[in-house]
Design an enzyme around this catalytic site. Structure first.
Site, PDB file in Angstrom:
ATOM      1  N   LYS A 161     -11.127  -8.148  21.477  1.00  0.00           N
ATOM      2  CA  LYS A 161     -10.128  -8.132  22.561  1.00  0.00           C
ATOM      3  C   LYS A 161      -8.850  -7.406  22.118  1.00  0.00           C
ATOM      4  CE  LYS A 161      -7.651  -9.591  26.146  1.00  0.00           C
ATOM      5  NZ  LYS A 161      -7.875  -9.285  27.532  1.00  0.00           N
ATOM      6  N   LYS A 236       2.011  -9.439  24.587  1.00  0.00           N
ATOM      7  CA  LYS A 236       1.372 -10.555  23.866  1.00  0.00           C
ATOM      8  C   LYS A 236       0.194 -10.029  23.027  1.00  0.00           C
ATOM      9  CE  LYS A 236      -1.725 -14.442  24.606  1.00  0.00           C
ATOM     10  NZ  LYS A 236      -2.408 -15.363  25.498  1.00  0.00           N
TER      11      LYS A 236
END
Ligand code: NAD
Length: 286
Positions: A161, A236
């Protein structure tokens, strides 16, 4: 078989709803249950005792560890815990080890596709964990998404990811710099798109998610940069990539620079905007 779903926010609620639509027997939990009264809910204790597969979709690694510290000691042996949140690799490994020591199977399974993908059931799951447990959960990934990839051992789903999103953050900035430069050189965005989308500069950030309004397939740029994928979430993920790179001493000069650019963007009008709004930010139109 009863399925637990903890964390019913922007992503978790539509994912749980797709399971319900597919006639799965779902019980959910959220610290703010009032927003999702169409999803049956119960306490963490009840979920632990009744469910053999439990999904989580939570904001970050600290919250994940807190939820698992409550959940893991009271789950039945053999329960499969599937965390779909995006968290740091260390937190994913921490909860996987904690679960394994209690006879449970934990998988990290972060997703790509955003809120729209969660609603439409077209997410991609990147999964780290045990192959046998993956085989038992694959069916549910198929309901909530269009593709799942078993990437390897625990933690590799989160690694996939952050590697993917580091490419995305860097490439989006590159595309925005080029579109801004083109405008200043009196080259229209339409013609630049015509050339780049079929040339060696083509990439997802140009062809599918073009940051220039009115150009290419519909994207957040056409909706005044309403997310989409919020710049806050891109920052993030870039910070997670930066921390992971530091922990294994991998050079990521462009990843670090992209992190700084998104930090500056968020301090200067980027909050709540799509991550492709770097284009008006560079053009000083934000
Ligand atoms: P969100 O803030 O909308 O949802 C998180 C939910 O968790 C909230 O409903 C919150 O009340 C709940 N929660 C917090 N603490 C809890 C606890 N202790 N117990 C139970 N529930 C608790 O966030 P989101 O947009 O749904 O994102 C969830 C995860 O998915 C994040 O890790 C994010 O990075 C990742 N993600 C989001 C997107 C996106 O486009 N929104 C895309 C890909 C991945």
């Amino acid at each position: 078989m009863k399925i637990g779903f903890i964390g019913l926010g922007n992503m978790g609620a539509p994912m749980a709803r797709n399971l319900i639509k597919a006639q799965e027997n779902i019980v959910g939990f959220d610290v703010y249950p009032s927003n999702v009264d169409d999803i049956p809910q119960n306490s963490i204790k009840e979920i632990a005792s009744e469910c053999s597969i439990i999904f989580t979709m939570l904001p970050d690694g600290e919250i994940l560890k807190k939820v698992y510290s409550e959940l893991v000691p009271i789950c039945n042996k053999g329960t499969i815990l599937v965390d779909c949140s995006t968290v740091d690799v260390d937190s994913a490994l921490h909860v996987a080890n904690e679960s394994a020591s209690r006879g449970l199977f934990a998988m990290d399974a972060p997703v790509s596709g955003g809120v729209v993908g969660a609603e439409k059931g077209t997410l991609t799951f990147m999964v780290g964990g045990d192959a046998e447990a993956y085989n038992k959960v694959e069916h549910f990934f198929g309901i909530m998404g269009q593709k799942s990839v078993l990437c390897g051992k625990s933690g590799t789903g989160q690694s996939a990811k952050i590697c993917n999103n580091m490419i995305l953050g860097i490439s989006m900035i590159g595309v925005c710099e080029s579109f801004n430069l083109a405008e200043k050189l009196n080259l229209s965005w339409e013609r630049l798109y015509d050339v780049v989308s079929t040339s060696s500069g083509s990439c997802w950030s140009v062809n599918t998610y073009c940051p220039a309004p009115g150009i290419g397939p519909e994207s957040p740029a056409d909706r005044d940069y309403q997310p989409g994928f919020a710049a806050d979430l891109m920052l993030k993920d870039l910070k997670l990539a930066k921390a992971a790179a530091a922990s294994v001493d991998a050079p990521t000069a462009l990843g670090k620079h992209a992190t700084e650019i998104y930090e500056n963007f968020l301090e200067n009008g980027g909050k709540g905007r799509d991550f492709s709004a770097i284009l008006p930010y560079l053009a000083k139109r934000l």
